[in-house]
Design a protein around this motif. Structure first.
Motif, PDB file in Angstrom:
ATOM      1  N   ASN A   1      27.716  36.903  46.132  1.00 11.04           N
ATOM      2  CA  ASN A   1      27.268  35.811  45.254  1.00 11.04           C
ATOM      3  C   ASN A   1      27.643  34.433  45.803  1.00 11.04           C
ATOM      4  N   GLY A   2      28.625  34.364  46.724  1.00 14.97           N
ATOM      5  CA  GLY A   2      28.889  33.130  47.467  1.00 14.97           C
ATOM      6  C   GLY A   2      29.621  32.041  46.722  1.00 14.97           C
ATOM      7  N   VAL A   3      30.057  32.302  45.453  1.00  8.24           N
ATOM      8  CA  VAL A   3      30.745  31.241  44.711  1.00  8.24           C
ATOM      9  C   VAL A   3      32.057  30.863  45.380  1.00  8.24           C
ATOM     10  N   TRP A   4      32.680  31.811  46.074  1.00  8.01           N
ATOM     11  CA  TRP A   4      33.959  31.571  46.740  1.00  8.01           C
ATOM     12  C   TRP A   4      33.884  30.463  47.789  1.00  8.01           C
ATOM     13  N   ARG A   5      32.673  30.141  48.248  1.00  8.01           N
ATOM     14  CA  ARG A   5      32.543  29.085  49.250  1.00  8.01           C
ATOM     15  C   ARG A   5      32.977  27.724  48.706  1.00  8.01           C
ATOM     16  N   ARG A   6      32.740  27.511  47.406  1.00  8.31           N
ATOM     17  CA  ARG A   6      32.996  26.187  46.823  1.00  8.31           C
ATOM     18  C   ARG A   6      34.057  26.208  45.720  1.00  8.31           C
ATOM     19  N   HIS A   7      34.271  27.356  45.104  1.00  6.61           N
ATOM     20  CA  HIS A   7      35.158  27.406  43.953  1.00  6.61           C
ATOM     21  C   HIS A   7      36.503  27.997  44.347  1.00  6.61           C
ATOM     22  N   ALA A   8      37.600  27.300  44.021  1.00  5.90           N
ATOM     23  CA  ALA A   8      38.933  27.705  44.470  1.00  5.90           C
ATOM     24  C   ALA A   8      39.352  29.034  43.852  1.00  5.90           C
ATOM     25  N   PHE A   9      39.095  29.240  42.537  1.00  5.65           N
ATOM     26  CA  PHE A   9      39.547  30.470  41.885  1.00  5.65           C
ATOM     27  C   PHE A   9      38.894  31.691  42.535  1.00  5.65           C
ATOM     28  N   SER A  10      37.603  31.612  42.816  1.00  7.54           N
ATOM     29  CA  SER A  10      36.924  32.735  43.446  1.00  7.54           C
ATOM     30  C   SER A  10      37.531  33.037  44.813  1.00  7.54           C
ATOM     31  N   HIS A  11      37.946  31.990  45.538  1.00  8.72           N
ATOM     32  CA  HIS A  11      38.583  32.195  46.841  1.00  8.72           C
ATOM     33  C   HIS A  11      39.898  32.956  46.683  1.00  8.72           C
ATOM     34  N   TRP A  12      40.723  32.546  45.713  1.00  9.23           N
ATOM     35  CA  TRP A  12      41.992  33.254  45.478  1.00  9.23           C
ATOM     36  C   TRP A  12      41.715  34.700  45.063  1.00  9.23           C
ATOM     37  N   LEU A  13      40.683  34.909  44.228  1.00  7.25           N
ATOM     38  CA  LEU A  13      40.361  36.260  43.772  1.00  7.25           C
ATOM     39  C   LEU A  13      39.910  37.141  44.940  1.00  7.25           C
ATOM     40  N   MET A  14      39.149  36.572  45.887  1.00  2.00           N
ATOM     41  CA  MET A  14      38.721  37.336  47.055  1.00  2.00           C
ATOM     42  C   MET A  14      39.921  37.787  47.878  1.00  2.00           C
ATOM     43  N   LEU A  15      40.896  36.889  48.079  1.00  2.00           N
ATOM     44  CA  LEU A  15      42.101  37.271  48.818  1.00  2.00           C
ATOM     45  C   LEU A  15      42.855  38.372  48.090  1.00  2.00           C
ATOM     46  N   ALA A  16      42.935  38.258  46.739  1.00  2.00           N
ATOM     47  CA  ALA A  16      43.631  39.287  45.960  1.00  2.00           C
ATOM     48  C   ALA A  16      42.922  40.632  46.078  1.00  2.00           C
ATOM     49  N   LEU A  17      41.592  40.639  46.076  1.00  2.00           N
ATOM     50  CA  LEU A  17      40.854  41.900  46.224  1.00  2.00           C
ATOM     51  C   LEU A  17      41.111  42.533  47.591  1.00  2.00           C
ATOM     52  N   LEU A  18      41.216  41.714  48.642  1.00  2.00           N
ATOM     53  CA  LEU A  18      41.550  42.261  49.956  1.00  2.00           C
ATOM     54  C   LEU A  18      42.913  42.940  49.936  1.00  2.00           C
ATOM     55  N   LEU A  19      43.907  42.266  49.313  1.00  2.00           N
ATOM     56  CA  LEU A  19      45.243  42.851  49.232  1.00  2.00           C
ATOM     57  C   LEU A  19      45.231  44.139  48.424  1.00  2.00           C
ATOM     58  N   ASN A  20      44.497  44.155  47.300  1.00  2.00           N
ATOM     59  CA  ASN A  20      44.453  45.355  46.466  1.00  2.00           C
ATOM     60  C   ASN A  20      43.747  46.502  47.177  1.00  2.00           C
ATOM     61  N   PHE A  21      42.720  46.196  47.982  1.00  2.00           N
ATOM     62  CA  PHE A  21      42.090  47.247  48.777  1.00  2.00           C
ATOM     63  C   PHE A  21      43.085  47.844  49.766  1.00  2.00           C
ATOM     64  N   ALA A  22      43.885  46.957  50.413  1.00  2.00           N
ATOM     65  CA  ALA A  22      44.872  47.448  51.378  1.00  2.00           C
ATOM     66  C   ALA A  22      45.955  48.279  50.705  1.00  2.00           C
ATOM     67  N   VAL A  23      46.333  47.900  49.453  1.00  2.00           N
ATOM     68  CA  VAL A  23      47.372  48.647  48.739  1.00  2.00           C
ATOM     69  C   VAL A  23      47.014  50.122  48.674  1.00  2.00           C
ATOM     70  N   ASP A  24      45.773  50.438  48.272  1.00  2.00           N
ATOM     71  CA  ASP A  24      45.379  51.831  48.092  1.00  2.00           C
ATOM     72  C   ASP A  24      44.787  52.429  49.359  1.00  2.00           C
ATOM     73  N   GLY A  25      43.970  51.659  50.108  1.00  6.13           N
ATOM     74  CA  GLY A  25      43.245  52.232  51.221  1.00  6.13           C
ATOM     75  C   GLY A  25      44.002  52.257  52.529  1.00  6.13           C
ATOM     76  N   LEU A  26      45.076  51.440  52.697  1.00  6.02           N
ATOM     77  CA  LEU A  26      45.799  51.392  53.962  1.00  6.02           C
ATOM     78  C   LEU A  26      47.250  51.838  53.852  1.00  6.02           C
ATOM     79  N   TYR A  27      47.834  51.688  52.663  1.00  8.83           N
ATOM     80  CA  TYR A  27      49.263  51.987  52.528  1.00  8.83           C
ATOM     81  C   TYR A  27      49.517  53.207  51.641  1.00  8.83           C
ATOM     82  N   MET A  28      49.090  53.119  50.337  1.00  3.98           N
ATOM     83  CA  MET A  28      49.394  54.213  49.421  1.00  3.98           C
ATOM     84  C   MET A  28      48.644  55.484  49.801  1.00  3.98           C
ATOM     85  N   LEU A  29      47.521  55.376  50.480  1.00  2.00           N
ATOM     86  CA  LEU A  29      46.753  56.551  50.897  1.00  2.00           C
ATOM     87  C   LEU A  29      47.558  57.443  51.839  1.00  2.00           C
TER      88      LEU A  29
END
Length: 675
Positions: A210-238
């Motif tokens: 949807n590209g909102v993260w390009r201009r909106h700060a909250f969406s940018h922080w949320l994208m970084l958080a989603l990357l970390l949460n993916f790593a929590v389950d898919g790279l470490y806890m797995l």
């Protein structure tokens, strides 16, 4: 994909930082992948107490994120923030359950053991948050917007659905035995962790699309958080084959970091909301002030308009200026009160036929006026002309007429209008000035002719004095005593000096009167020619002449040669005893006070120099800084001639020096002689 924020938030979208933020995502992804190798081979287990502390902190932050998101939603309704708020509140509840059941004292009272309840409570928290993030990205249901631009969200079904899900999971943990899902013999000991990992990855991809993260700060922080949460389950806890080993510890810390990122983004979004409210309040306050002053300003404007009309009328009276209009169809002319008074009609607005107006114009100007008006009507072009008006009373006046046109679709003028100004006094003054200029020009010519003739006639007796003095010295020199020789030499020296003065006077007078037309002159070639002429003097003084690249200018070639010959000759003549004279010449572009189309020519030497208090005096005729008895000959006319030449070329010359430090002459010359 739908937008993350409501339309009302869009004014606070910042500049497009997509390229920079994509690099952040790549750096974070690479760091997470590389970090996944750190726990390999590390034999380290987290204590139950330390685990409880980490989970308590995570629960607190998740609860704070949920509360902030709901506050954001209720401040300006948005389904996205509603889902985020409910998601993190539910996650905080599951994290609290995970914290409690992970303690051995509480786990002993449950149907399942400590390890199984801890595993399933962790997985429930991750699945719940992952599903809510996907729902947030999908923006379930159609978006409705009220009159203020806010989303209309049906909140009750969402709260009920999430509440039922939480109660069901809680009852399941308290009543049903949970199976073990750690399979140590498999390559992926916790295969079920793939499900929340895929949910977080799916949400990341949707938000990225949807590209909102390009201009909106909250969406940018949320994208970084989603990357970390993916790593929590898919790279470490797995790959965590034990309950609290190194992989599990890294996963817990990354989960905590993801919560903190969302919290930071929400804080920034609330700050934007407060800022928007402040700006809206200021805008409303400004609008109210504008409305409050509008009536007063209009009243003042009307008063100022009346005052301006009075001032305009007074200014027209003082300037002897009025205005007129001509209707091309009816051939009738309207004159303002001031213009009527100027041309000798009653001092009031007048409407009269064009033929009546023609009667006021001098006979020899009527045809010109008729032609100008006809041409202006045909072409709708502005015009200006001067007319002589014959008034009924008083002498004729000179009238300056300015006109403009209003044209129709065919380009033909439908109306002519303009101004008329009495310029009789100016016309008389200009005539007087023209007459005075002609007289002055004739007087100057006579004076120049007289000066030339007088100077020419003065040279004849001087030549005779010099000639007879030479004969006297040759024939009767041996009969004269020392005193006689001294007298004779003085007579010859005075005669030759007088002859030089007269020649310099003639040169000075001819700079303006007998100058050649301006042509393109290469100063480089001029200086080379002067150097050839002064070759003997250069050899006698052992002088050096350094010449840089010089431009081509529009000038009088003979006078340019004389200018540089005087300057270079002076530099060689006024050299310091025992010091080899050196003269440098160069050019600088646009160096004359920053003026365009001008060259600065510099002539510098290492001679005896002079005190700057004489910087202006040296350019005056017959001004010498050294007495006639000194070793430096001359009449003091060289630099005066230089200034006269430069001024004829619309330039300037200045000198800078110190005694014993040489002198520098700066000449500013235009490249083109603009008219």
């Amino acid at each position: 994909m739908a937008q993350l924020l409501a339309p009302a938030d869009r004014p606070y979208y910042g500049p497009d930082r997509g390229d920079t933020r994509v690099r952040y995502y790549w750096w974070v992804a690479v760091a997470l992948v590389l970090g996944a190798f750190i726990p390999l081979g590390v034999n380290w287990n987290l204590s139950i107490f330390a685990h409880a502390v980490v989970e308590i902190i995570a629960t607190t932050i998740a609860f704070a994120v949920g509360v902030l998101a709901l506050v954001r939603h209720f401040s300006r309704p948005s389904a996205r923030f509603l889902f985020i708020g409910i998601g993190f509140l539910g996650t905080a509840f599951f994290d609290a359950i995970h914290t409690v059941v992970s303690l051995s004292d509480f786990a002993a009272s449950l149907p399942s053991g400590l390890e199984r309840v801890s595993l399933w409570s962790w997985l429930a928290s991750r699945l719940f948050l992952g599903m809510l993030m996907v729902v947030t990205a999908l923006r379930v249901g159609p978006s409705r917007v009220d009159d203020e631009g806010n989303e209309v969200v049906d909140e009750l079904p969402i709260f009920v659905s999430v509440g039922v899900l939480i109660v069901f999971c809680l009852a399941l943990f308290l009543t049903a035995p949970m199976p073990d899902y750690i399979y140590s013999d498999l390559l992926l000991p916790r295969p079920l962790e793939v499900v929340p990992a895929l949910l977080f990855l799916m949400a990341f991809v949707m938000f990225y699309h949807n590209g909102v993260w390009r201009r909106h700060a909250f969406s940018h922080w949320l994208m970084l958080a989603l990357l970390l949460n993916f790593a929590v389950d898919g790279l470490y806890m797995l790959f965590a084959d034990q309950l609290f080993n190194a992989n599990s510890v890294m996963a817990h810390y990354l989960k905590l970091a993801g919560y903190i990122l969302v919290f930071a983004g929400l804080a920034n979004s609330l700050h934007d909301l407060v800022r928007q409210a402040d700006e809206t309040s200021l805008a409303l306050e400004s609008a109210n002030k504008t409305l409050a002053h509008e009536v007063e300003e209009r009243r003042q404007a009307e008063a100022q308009l009346r005052t301006s009309e009075l001032r305009l009328a007074e200014a027209q009276r003082l300037a002897r200026l009025g205005h007129w209009e001509l209707e091309t169809g009816s051939e009738r002319v309207w004159l303002s009160a001031e213009l009527s008074s100027i041309v000798g009609l009653p001092g009031r607005p007048n409407r009269l036929a064009l033929a009546e107006l023609m009667e006021l114009v001098a006979v020899d100007h009527r045809a010109m006026l008729q032609d100008v008006l006809s041409y202006a009507q045909e072409t709708a072009t502005p015009f200006e002309l001067e007319l002589r008006i014959n008034r009924a009373e008083g002498e004729p006046l000179q009238l300056n007429v300015l006109g403009n046109a209003i044209a129709d679709s065919t380009g033909r003028a439908t109306r002519l209008w303009g101004t008329g100004q009495d310029i009789t006094e100016r016309y008389r003054t200009e005539e007087q000035l023209r007459t005075a200029a002609l007289r002055l020009e004739a007087s100057n010519r006579e004076l120049q002719d007289f000066a030339y003739i007088a100077s020419h006639d003065l040279q004849e007796p001087l030549r005779k004095i010099i000639a007879f003095g030479d004969r006297l010295a040759m024939k009767y020199g041996d009969r004269l005593d020392d005193t006689g020789h001294d007298y004779l030499q003085r007579v010859q020296h005075a005669a030759r000096r007088m002859q030089t003065l007269i020649e310099d006077l003639l040169t000075l007078s001819r700079v303006t009167t007998r100058g050649q037309p301006f042509v393109d002159v290469s100063l480089q070639e001029v200086v080379q020619g002067v150097a050839a002429d002064l070759e003997t003097l250069l050899e006698e003084t052992q002088g050096q002449l350094e010449v840089g690249q010089l431009p081509v200018v529009e000038a009088d070639p003979l006078q340019m040669r004389q200018l540089f010959q005087n300057l270079i000759g002076n530099a060689l003549k006024f050299h310091q005893p025992g010091v080899q004279p050196r003269v440098s010449i160069w050019a600088e572009d646009d160096a004359c006070d920053g003026s365009a189309n001008r060259w600065k020519i510099v002539v510098a030497d290492n001679g005896i120099g002079f005190d700057m208090k004489y910087a202006e005096r040296i350019f005056q005729p017959f001004q010498r800084l050294h007495g006639r008895s000194s070793d430096y000959a001359g009449t003091g006319m060289g630099l005066a001639i230089c200034r006269k030449i430069v001024e004829r070329h619309r330039g300037s010359i200045e000198a800078a020096s110190e005694p014993g430090r040489g002198a520098m002459f700066s000449i500013c010359l235009p490249q083109r002689q603009l008219d």
